[in-house]
Design a protein around this motif. Structure first.
Motif, PDB file in Angstrom:
ATOM      1  N   ARG A 149     -22.101  -1.019  14.455  1.00  0.00           N
ATOM      2  CA  ARG A 149     -23.262  -0.354  15.093  1.00  0.00           C
ATOM      3  C   ARG A 149     -23.031   1.159  15.162  1.00  0.00           C
ATOM      4  N   ALA A 150     -21.750   1.556  15.299  1.00  0.00           N
ATOM      5  CA  ALA A 150     -21.432   2.982  15.380  1.00  0.00           C
ATOM      6  C   ALA A 150     -21.352   3.633  14.002  1.00  0.00           C
ATOM      7  N   GLY A 151     -21.508   2.836  12.965  1.00  0.00           N
ATOM      8  CA  GLY A 151     -21.482   3.394  11.613  1.00  0.00           C
ATOM      9  C   GLY A 151     -20.104   3.414  10.986  1.00  0.00           C
ATOM     10  N   ALA A 152     -19.147   2.686  11.577  1.00  0.00           N
ATOM     11  CA  ALA A 152     -17.790   2.633  11.006  1.00  0.00           C
ATOM     12  C   ALA A 152     -17.620   1.293  10.282  1.00  0.00           C
ATOM     13  N   VAL A 153     -16.968   1.324   9.139  1.00  0.00           N
ATOM     14  CA  VAL A 153     -16.755   0.080   8.398  1.00  0.00           C
ATOM     15  C   VAL A 153     -15.556  -0.653   8.998  1.00  0.00           C
ATOM     16  N   ALA A 154     -15.746  -1.896   9.355  1.00  0.00           N
ATOM     17  CA  ALA A 154     -14.636  -2.703   9.866  1.00  0.00           C
ATOM     18  C   ALA A 154     -14.816  -4.122   9.334  1.00  0.00           C
ATOM     19  N   GLU A 155     -13.820  -4.626   8.599  1.00  0.00           N
ATOM     20  CA  GLU A 155     -13.946  -5.963   7.993  1.00  0.00           C
ATOM     21  C   GLU A 155     -12.942  -6.905   8.629  1.00  0.00           C
ATOM     22  N   ARG A 156     -13.413  -8.096   8.973  1.00  0.00           N
ATOM     23  CA  ARG A 156     -12.519  -9.128   9.507  1.00  0.00           C
ATOM     24  C   ARG A 156     -11.737  -9.689   8.322  1.00  0.00           C
ATOM     25  N   VAL A 157     -10.388  -9.732   8.431  1.00  0.00           N
ATOM     26  CA  VAL A 157      -9.577 -10.315   7.359  1.00  0.00           C
ATOM     27  C   VAL A 157      -8.658 -11.387   7.942  1.00  0.00           C
ATOM     28  N   VAL A 158      -8.208 -12.289   7.070  1.00  0.00           N
ATOM     29  CA  VAL A 158      -7.297 -13.338   7.521  1.00  0.00           C
ATOM     30  C   VAL A 158      -5.877 -12.809   7.337  1.00  0.00           C
ATOM     31  N   ALA A 170      -7.202 -10.174  11.751  1.00  0.00           N
ATOM     32  CA  ALA A 170      -7.080  -8.710  11.813  1.00  0.00           C
ATOM     33  C   ALA A 170      -8.411  -8.084  11.411  1.00  0.00           C
ATOM     34  N   LEU A 171      -8.563  -6.824  11.800  1.00  0.00           N
ATOM     35  CA  LEU A 171      -9.723  -6.036  11.370  1.00  0.00           C
ATOM     36  C   LEU A 171      -9.231  -4.940  10.466  1.00  0.00           C
ATOM     37  N   ARG A 172      -9.848  -4.794   9.307  1.00  0.00           N
ATOM     38  CA  ARG A 172      -9.411  -3.746   8.375  1.00  0.00           C
ATOM     39  C   ARG A 172     -10.397  -2.587   8.422  1.00  0.00           C
ATOM     40  N   PHE A 173      -9.864  -1.391   8.656  1.00  0.00           N
ATOM     41  CA  PHE A 173     -10.679  -0.171   8.625  1.00  0.00           C
ATOM     42  C   PHE A 173     -10.248   0.604   7.376  1.00  0.00           C
ATOM     43  N   PRO A 174     -11.034   0.569   6.303  1.00  0.00           N
ATOM     44  CA  PRO A 174     -10.586   1.217   5.071  1.00  0.00           C
ATOM     45  C   PRO A 174     -10.597   2.739   5.162  1.00  0.00           C
ATOM     46  N   ASN A 175      -9.747   3.384   4.321  1.00  0.00           N
ATOM     47  CA  ASN A 175      -9.846   4.818   4.071  1.00  0.00           C
ATOM     48  C   ASN A 175      -9.517   5.702   5.271  1.00  0.00           C
ATOM     49  N   GLN A 176      -8.542   5.274   6.091  1.00  0.00           N
ATOM     50  CA  GLN A 176      -8.033   6.162   7.149  1.00  0.00           C
ATOM     51  C   GLN A 176      -7.012   7.102   6.490  1.00  0.00           C
ATOM     52  N   GLY A 177      -6.183   7.776   7.281  1.00  0.00           N
ATOM     53  CA  GLY A 177      -5.254   8.727   6.656  1.00  0.00           C
ATOM     54  C   GLY A 177      -3.931   8.836   7.395  1.00  0.00           C
ATOM     55  N   GLN A 178      -2.983   9.517   6.765  1.00  0.00           N
ATOM     56  CA  GLN A 178      -1.708   9.854   7.405  1.00  0.00           C
ATOM     57  C   GLN A 178      -1.142  11.080   6.707  1.00  0.00           C
ATOM     58  N   PHE A 179      -0.242  11.787   7.410  1.00  0.00           N
ATOM     59  CA  PHE A 179       0.420  12.955   6.821  1.00  0.00           C
ATOM     60  C   PHE A 179       1.680  13.275   7.611  1.00  0.00           C
ATOM     61  N   HIS A 180       2.434  14.268   7.119  1.00  0.00           N
ATOM     62  CA  HIS A 180       3.581  14.760   7.875  1.00  0.00           C
ATOM     63  C   HIS A 180       3.061  15.900   8.755  1.00  0.00           C
ATOM     64  N   PRO A 181       3.033  15.701  10.083  1.00  0.00           N
ATOM     65  CA  PRO A 181       2.299  16.654  10.921  1.00  0.00           C
ATOM     66  C   PRO A 181       2.840  18.082  10.870  1.00  0.00           C
ATOM     67  N   LEU A 182       4.161  18.242  10.819  1.00  0.00           N
ATOM     68  CA  LEU A 182       4.665  19.622  10.844  1.00  0.00           C
ATOM     69  C   LEU A 182       4.537  20.307   9.487  1.00  0.00           C
ATOM     70  N   LYS A 183       4.557  19.526   8.403  1.00  0.00           N
ATOM     71  CA  LYS A 183       4.299  20.157   7.098  1.00  0.00           C
ATOM     72  C   LYS A 183       2.848  20.662   7.080  1.00  0.00           C
ATOM     73  N   TYR A 184       1.944  19.869   7.667  1.00  0.00           N
ATOM     74  CA  TYR A 184       0.545  20.303   7.745  1.00  0.00           C
ATOM     75  C   TYR A 184       0.439  21.554   8.618  1.00  0.00           C
ATOM     76  N   MET A 185       1.110  21.557   9.771  1.00  0.00           N
ATOM     77  CA  MET A 185       1.022  22.711  10.678  1.00  0.00           C
ATOM     78  C   MET A 185       1.581  23.960  10.012  1.00  0.00           C
TER      79      MET A 185
END
Ligand SMILES: Cc1cc2nc3c(=O)[nH]c(=O)nc-3n(C[C@H](O)[C@H](O)[C@H](O)COP(=O)(O)OP(=O)(O)OC[C@H]3O[C@@H](n4cnc5c(N)ncnc54)[C@H](O)[C@@H]3O)c2cc1C
Ligand code: FES
Length: 510
Positions: A149-158, A170-185
Motif C-alpha cells: 500500500r505504501a508503494g514498496a515491493v515486498a514478496e513473501r518467500v518460502v 520470509a519477506l523479500r525486499f528487492p534492490n536495497q543497498g549496502q556500502f562501506h560507510p567510512l569510505k563513502y564519508m
C-alpha cells in the motif's frame, strides 16, 4: 577532541582513507554553517555547496567519527518500525512518503557514488525479513500488504534462499543497498570540499546564539561562525534543551563481525522478527574470507552495562544461524535515537526560521541522514518538498508509538539515582581501566582509574538535565540514562544533547 574508542570498530573502519581537516582558527562567515560531519551533515553540505551556497562544516571529532563510523550500513526502505505501524500513525499518505523518501535516499547515495566516483563497495542487494517462529508469519503477511500500500515491493518467500538456517517464512525486499560507510564519508567529504565547502574537524561547538537574522555558533576555542542559517546535524541536537528530547529516546545497540568463508552466505541484508531484532549483512574481508556483521541486543542508553553477556548472546545467535561463523574479528556498540512516532525529525527547529535539525534516526540513519541532505537544502533554497510535513520536527502526530509514554516515565525514574548509594566507597575499589560512581555526602562522582593507575574524578551529574551518569565498560564512557548524553572516561562530552563536559569535582553542580 572526542574519544570514543573503547571498542574495536575503528580497526575495521580504518580501511577507509578518511581525510583530516584542521580546526577552525579564526572567526568566519558563510551562508550555511553545519554542525556535524556525519552522513546527515556532510550530505547536506555537499548538496548546498553544489547549489552554490557558501558552506562551513564544524565537527569536534574526525569525519564520520560519530555514529556514522559505527553503523552496520544497511541501506534500506524496509523500515524497522514497519509499514503496518507507520500507516497507523501517519496514515497511508505518510507511509507512502516514508517509502518514497527512503528509496530515493538509496538512489541518491548510488548517484553520488557514481557522480563523484566514490569507491565505497556500494552494491544493490536484496533484503530479507525472516520469521523467528511460526506465529510470526502473520506479521510478515500484514507487513507485505502494508508495504505494498505504501508503494514498496515486498514478496513473501518460502525460507531465505542460500542461508544455512530454517525459517518458516520470509519477506523479500528487492534492490536495497549496502556500502562501506567510512569510505563513502571520505569520498563525500572530498566531493563537498571540491564544491567549495570549508570543513573543520576538532572544533567543538560550545555555544549557540539564535540572533533573529544571522545565528552564530562559537567553538570552545572561542572562534565564531556567523551564518544566514545553521544546521545541527549532531545526531542528538545540541541546540535544544528539552523539546526534542521528550520526543525521542536513546538506545545502545551492539555489533560483531565474524569471519566466514567467502561465498558461504549469499550477499544480502537479513533481519528477524525478534524484539529487539537481529540484523545481518556481509562485508568484504581479505583472502578467501568475508565478514558477517551481526547486530542487536539493544537497550536504553545508560541502563544495561552487561556487555559480555550481550556480545555472548549475539555470538550464540550467530553460530546458531550461521554454523560456519568463526571467532569475533571486531565488536563494537553505538547509539540510535528512537523517535516517538517512527519517523526522524528533519527540518526547521521548532519555533525557528533559520535553524535546522536532523535527528531521530531510528536505526535507519543512513537513509534518514541522506533524506536530511536532500530535504534541508530544499527548505533552505525555498524548493517545495512533499516530504516536509512527514519529517517536520514540530509535527504533532495524533498517536505516538504505543510504548512511547513509557519512555518519558522511564526518564523520570532515573532521577532516583540521586538518592541511591555509590557503587564503590573509595577509588581504591576501582580496577585499572574501569570507572564507577562514588558518593560523598550529597554528591556523586564519576571516578575513572586509567590503565596506569591514575584516578580521574568528575561530577557524575549530566550537564544536560542533571541525571546521574553510569559507566559503559564496552566504550569506556560515562553514559546518561535520561536522554543519551555520553562523556569519555575523563568527562569530555562525546554525544549530545549535553554540549559541555562533566564538571570538575569542585565545580559545583553535584
Ligand atoms: C551499531 C549501529 C548499527 C547501525 N546500523 C544501521 C544500519 O544498518 N542502517 C542505517 O541506516 N543506520 C544504522 N545505524 C544508524 C546510523 O549509523 C546513524 O543513525 C547515523 O550514522 C547518524 O548519522 P548522523 O550524521 O545523524 O550522526 P553522526 O554520524 O553521529 O554525526 C554527528 C556528528 O556531530 C558531531 N558533533 C556532535 N556534537 C557536536 C558539537 N557540539 N560540536 C561539534 N560537533 C559535534 C559528532 O562528532 C559527529 O561526528 C546504526 C547505528 C549503530 C550505532
Ligand atoms: S542527557 Fe538529559 S539529563 Fe543527561
Amino acid at each position: 577532541m572526542k574519544s570514543d574508542s573503547g571498542s574495536t570498530v575503528s580497526a575495521w573502519m580504518a580501511t577507509a582513507d578518511v581525510p583530516n581537516f584542521p580546526p577552525l582558527a579564526e572567526d568566519a562567515e558563510c551562508d550555511v554553517c553545519i554542525v556535524g560531519a556525519g552522513i546527515a551533515g556532510l550530505t547536506t553540505a555537499y548538496t548546498l555547496a553544489r547549489a552554490g551556497k557558501r558552506v562551513i562544516v564544524l565537527d569536534d571529532g574526525p569525519i564520520g567519527g560519530g555514529e556514522t563510523g559505527r553503523t552496520t550500513a544497511h541501506l534500506s526502505w524496509a523500515l524497522d518500525d514497519y509499514y503496518v505501524e507507520i500507516e497507523k500513525v501517519h496514515g497511508r499518505d505518510g507511509a507512502r512518503v516514508a517509502a518514497e523518501s527512503h528509496r530515493s535516499a538509496v538512489d541518491r547515495i548510488e548517484a553520488i557514488c557514481r557522480d563523484e566516483q566514490i569507491e565505497c563497495d556500494f552494491e544493490r542487494v536484496d533484503g530479507c525479513w525472516f520469521a523467528a517462529k511460526l506465529e510470526d508469519t502473520t506479521l510478515l503477511d500484514a507487513e507485505a500488504a502494508a508495504a505494498r500500500r505504501a508503494g514498496a515491493v515486498a514478496e513473501r518467500v518460502v525460507g531465505v534462499p542460500g542461508v544455512p538456517f530454517e525459517t518458516p517464512a520470509a519477506l523479500r525486499f528487492p534492490n536495497q543497498g549496502q556500502f562501506h560507510p567510512l569510505k563513502y564519508m571520505a569520498g563525500l567529504a572530498r566531493a563537498a570540499v571540491r564544491q567549495g565547502a570549508r570543513v573543520y574537524c576538532g572544533s567543538h561547538v560550545a555555544e549557540f546564539e539564535k540572533k533573529p537574522r544571522r545565528p552564530q555558533v562559537k567553538t570552545s576555542d572561542k572562534y565564531t561562525v556567523t551564518a544566514d542559517a545553521v544546521v545541527f546535524a549532531t545526531n542528538s541536537p545540541v541546540n535544544d534543551w528539552v523539546t526534542m528530547h521528550t520526543k525521542q529516546a536513546a538506545y545502545r545497540t551492539y555489533a560483531i563481525a565474524v569471519r566466514i568463508p567467502r561465498g558461504s552466505v549469499p550477499r544480502g541484508l537479513y533481519w528477524d522478527t525478534e524484539n529487539p531484532y537481529h540484523y545481518v549483512r556481509l562485508a568484504n574481508a581479505t583472502g578467501g574470507e568475508a565478514l558477517l556483521i551481526v547486530g542487536g541486543e539493544d537497550h536504553k542508553t545508560g541502563q544495561g552495562d552487561d556487555l559480555e553477556v550481550r556480545f555472548g548472546r549475539l555470538l550464540e545467535w550467530t553460530r546458531r544461524h550461521f554454523p560456519m561463523a568463526g571467532d569475533i574479528a571486531f565488536r563494537w556498540s553505538g547509539q540510535v535515537l528512537e523517535p516517538n512516532d517512527y519517523m526522524a525529525f528533519i527540518g526547521r527547529n521548532p519555533g525557528d526560521e533559520n535553524v535546522y535539525i536532523a535527528t531521530g534516526d531510528s536505526g535507519h540513519g543512513m537513509t534518514h541522514g541522506t533524506i536530511a541532505g536532500m530535504l534541508i537544502p530544499d527548505l533552505i533554497l525555498g524548493v517545495e518538498s512533499r516530504w516536509e510535513k512527514l519529517y517536520d520536527p514540530a509535527r504533532q502526530t495524533l498517536r505516538s508509538a504505543p510504548d512511547f509514554v513509557k519512555e518519558n516515565v522511564n526518564v523520570a525514574a532515573q532521577y532516583r539515582d540521586w538518592v541511591t548509594p555509590g557503587e564503590v566507597s573509595s577509588p581504591d575499589d576501582i580496577k585499572a581501566g574501569t570507572g564507577a560512581i562514588m558518593r560523598d555526602g550529597a554528591k556523586k562522582y564519576a571516578v575513572y582509574r586509567d590503565d596506569g593507575g591514575a584516578v580521574h574524578i568528575r561530577s557524575a551529574v549530566c550537564p544536560h538535565l542533571y541525571c546521574i551518569v553510569g559507566w559503559n565498560s564496552v566504550e569506556k564512557t560515562w553514559d546518561c540514562p535520561c536522554h543519551g548524553s555520553r562523556f569519555d572516561a575523563y568527562g569530555r562530552v562525546v554525544n549530545g544533547p549535553a554540549i559541555s563536559d562533566l564538571a570538575e569535582p569542585n565545580g559545583g553542580g553535584s
